[in-house]
Design a protein around this motif. Structure first.
Motif, mmCIF file in Angstrom:
data_model
loop_
_atom_site.group_PDB
_atom_site.id
_atom_site.type_symbol
_atom_site.label_atom_id
_atom_site.label_comp_id
_atom_site.label_asym_id
_atom_site.label_seq_id
_atom_site.Cartn_x
_atom_site.Cartn_y
_atom_site.Cartn_z
ATOM 1 N N GLY A 137 25.883 1.776 50.879
ATOM 2 C CA GLY A 137 25.956 0.382 51.717
ATOM 3 C C GLY A 137 25.532 -0.547 50.993
ATOM 4 N N PRO A 138 25.553 -1.795 51.567
ATOM 5 C CA PRO A 138 25.247 -3.063 50.657
ATOM 6 C C PRO A 138 23.679 -3.130 50.353
ATOM 7 N N VAL A 139 22.972 -2.539 50.984
ATOM 8 C CA VAL A 139 21.351 -2.346 50.877
ATOM 9 C C VAL A 139 21.010 -1.296 49.772
ATOM 10 N N LYS A 140 20.288 -1.641 48.676
ATOM 11 C CA LYS A 140 20.412 -0.813 47.535
ATOM 12 C C LYS A 140 18.779 -0.364 47.529
ATOM 13 N N SER A 141 18.048 -0.275 48.399
ATOM 14 C CA SER A 141 16.811 0.143 48.300
ATOM 15 C C SER A 141 16.421 0.934 49.713
ATOM 16 N N MET A 142 15.129 1.418 49.613
ATOM 17 C CA MET A 142 14.470 2.033 51.069
ATOM 18 C C MET A 142 13.007 1.854 50.879
ATOM 19 N N ASN A 143 12.428 1.902 52.039
ATOM 20 C CA ASN A 143 11.177 2.228 52.019
ATOM 21 C C ASN A 143 10.501 3.237 51.231
ATOM 22 N N VAL A 144 9.368 3.286 50.722
ATOM 23 C CA VAL A 144 9.013 4.310 49.979
ATOM 24 C C VAL A 144 8.782 5.860 50.526
ATOM 25 N N SER A 145 8.357 5.581 51.861
ATOM 26 C CA SER A 145 8.136 6.891 52.511
ATOM 27 C C SER A 145 9.444 7.317 52.961
ATOM 28 N N HIS A 146 10.442 6.638 53.346
ATOM 29 C CA HIS A 146 11.856 7.104 53.849
ATOM 30 C C HIS A 146 12.452 7.672 52.548
ATOM 31 N N ALA A 147 12.407 7.100 51.137
ATOM 32 C CA ALA A 147 12.910 7.589 50.114
ATOM 33 C C ALA A 147 12.462 9.077 49.805
ATOM 34 N N ALA A 148 10.973 8.984 49.763
ATOM 35 C CA ALA A 148 10.213 10.479 49.575
ATOM 36 C C ALA A 148 10.962 11.450 50.499
ATOM 37 N N ALA A 149 11.039 11.107 51.700
ATOM 38 C CA ALA A 149 11.537 11.928 52.842
ATOM 39 C C ALA A 149 12.911 12.600 52.400
ATOM 40 N N VAL A 150 13.803 11.751 52.093
ATOM 41 C CA VAL A 150 15.219 12.084 51.684
ATOM 42 C C VAL A 150 15.212 13.040 50.615
ATOM 43 N N CYS A 151 14.178 12.939 49.471
ATOM 44 C CA CYS A 151 13.973 13.980 48.535
ATOM 45 C C CYS A 151 13.404 15.130 48.930
ATOM 46 N N LEU A 152 12.253 15.027 49.387
ATOM 47 C CA LEU A 152 11.655 16.263 49.812
ATOM 48 C C LEU A 152 12.593 16.959 50.883
ATOM 49 N N PHE A 153 13.328 16.418 51.706
ATOM 50 C CA PHE A 153 13.985 17.377 52.536
ATOM 51 C C PHE A 153 15.170 17.968 52.100
ATOM 52 N N GLU A 154 15.664 17.088 50.932
ATOM 53 C CA GLU A 154 16.701 17.794 49.578
ATOM 54 C C GLU A 154 16.106 19.077 49.038
ATOM 55 N N TRP A 155 14.921 19.047 48.598
ATOM 56 C CA TRP A 155 14.189 20.034 47.849
ATOM 57 C C TRP A 155 14.122 21.296 48.856
ATOM 58 N N MET A 156 13.790 20.963 50.154
ATOM 59 C CA MET A 156 13.590 21.884 51.166
ATOM 60 C C MET A 156 15.061 22.645 51.276
ATOM 61 N N ARG A 157 16.182 21.655 51.496
ATOM 62 C CA ARG A 157 17.539 22.259 51.697
ATOM 63 C C ARG A 157 17.968 23.216 50.508
ATOM 64 N N GLN A 158 17.691 22.777 49.328
ATOM 65 C CA GLN A 158 17.986 23.557 48.198
ATOM 66 C C GLN A 158 16.999 24.887 48.157
ATOM 67 N N HIS A 159 15.979 24.891 48.658
ATOM 68 C CA HIS A 159 15.178 26.026 48.530
ATOM 69 C C HIS A 159 14.967 26.734 50.054
ATOM 70 N N LYS A 160 16.054 26.714 50.569
ATOM 71 C CA LYS A 160 16.155 27.148 51.762
ATOM 72 C C LYS A 160 15.859 28.501 52.158
ATOM 73 N N HIS A 161 16.179 29.464 51.263
ATOM 74 C CA HIS A 161 15.860 30.737 51.074
ATOM 75 C C HIS A 161 14.569 30.968 51.274
ATOM 76 N N LEU A 162 13.677 30.116 50.949
ATOM 77 C CA LEU A 162 12.083 30.229 50.959
ATOM 78 C C LEU A 162 11.740 30.193 52.605
ATOM 79 N N ILE A 163 12.596 29.365 53.365
ATOM 80 C CA ILE A 163 11.950 29.063 54.831
ATOM 81 C C ILE A 163 12.721 29.501 55.930
ATOM 82 N N LEU A 164 13.864 30.366 55.696
ATOM 83 C CA LEU A 164 14.496 31.051 56.658
ATOM 84 C C LEU A 164 13.711 32.022 57.468
#
Length: 174
Positions: free
Chosen positions: A147-174
């Motif tokens: 979208g037109p806004v190119k920044s996020m709140n620091v905690s929102h950005a961290a959440a996106v990255c941490l949940f992407e990490w969890m998604r990639q490592h889902k074999h660890l949390i099933l």
């Protein structure tokens, strides 16, 4: 019992083993509210540690504001303030630093294999990570912004990255 607690009462997701759990590092954050949000996020994901890097000239937050925003998470995750020169002694050798930052050469987060043991670094609300920060083995990633806004709140950005990490490592949390 609130709605979320009722919902998760019969869902049992095993937390990551401590030696696997992510570490979250907030550099020179400006507001205790964002620090509290990062603590809450860290408790949601199961981070093993949260570090707030502050130099001696910077004021340390009033923890009452951090605690208010973090809520019950305030006492659920290990965290501390540290100076830049102390940072490396808090990170186990097997961890890879991942800088979430919009810098030349950074990789699209959603197309990047994140390390098994990640120390995620996020920067200040105004200026991001300090210029010139390059730690051993560091990977620089950015969140694609459509979208037109190119920044996020620091905690929102961290959440996106941490949940992407969890998604990639889902074999660890099933």
């Amino acid at each position: 019992m609130n709605q979320a607690n009722r919902f998760f009462a019969d869902k049992h997701y095993e937390p990551f083993a401590e030696e696997m759990a992510p570490i979250l590092i907030g550099w020179h954050l400006q507001t205790p509210e964002n620090a509290g949000s990062l603590l809450r996020l860290a408790a949601n994901v199961g981070c093993r540690l949260v570090l707030f890097v502050k130099d001696e000239a910077e004021a340390v937050f009033k923890t009452t504001k951090m605690k208010y925003v973090a809520g019950g998470a305030y006492d659920q995750v290990d965290w501390l303030f540290c100076r830049t020169e102390e940072l490396l002694r808090h990170i186990p050798d097997q961890y890879t630093f991942v800088a979430l930052e919009t810098v030349p050469g950074s990789k699209n987060l959603l197309r990047t294999k994140l390390p098994d043991k990640m120390a995620l670094m996020v920067g200040s609300e105004r200026s991001g990570l300090p210029e010139g920060i390059k730690l051993p083995g560091q990977i620089d990633v950015h969140i694609p912004m459509l979208g037109p806004v190119k920044s996020m709140n620091v905690s929102h950005a961290a959440a996106v990255c941490l949940f992407e990490w969890m998604r990639q490592h889902k074999h660890l949390i099933l």
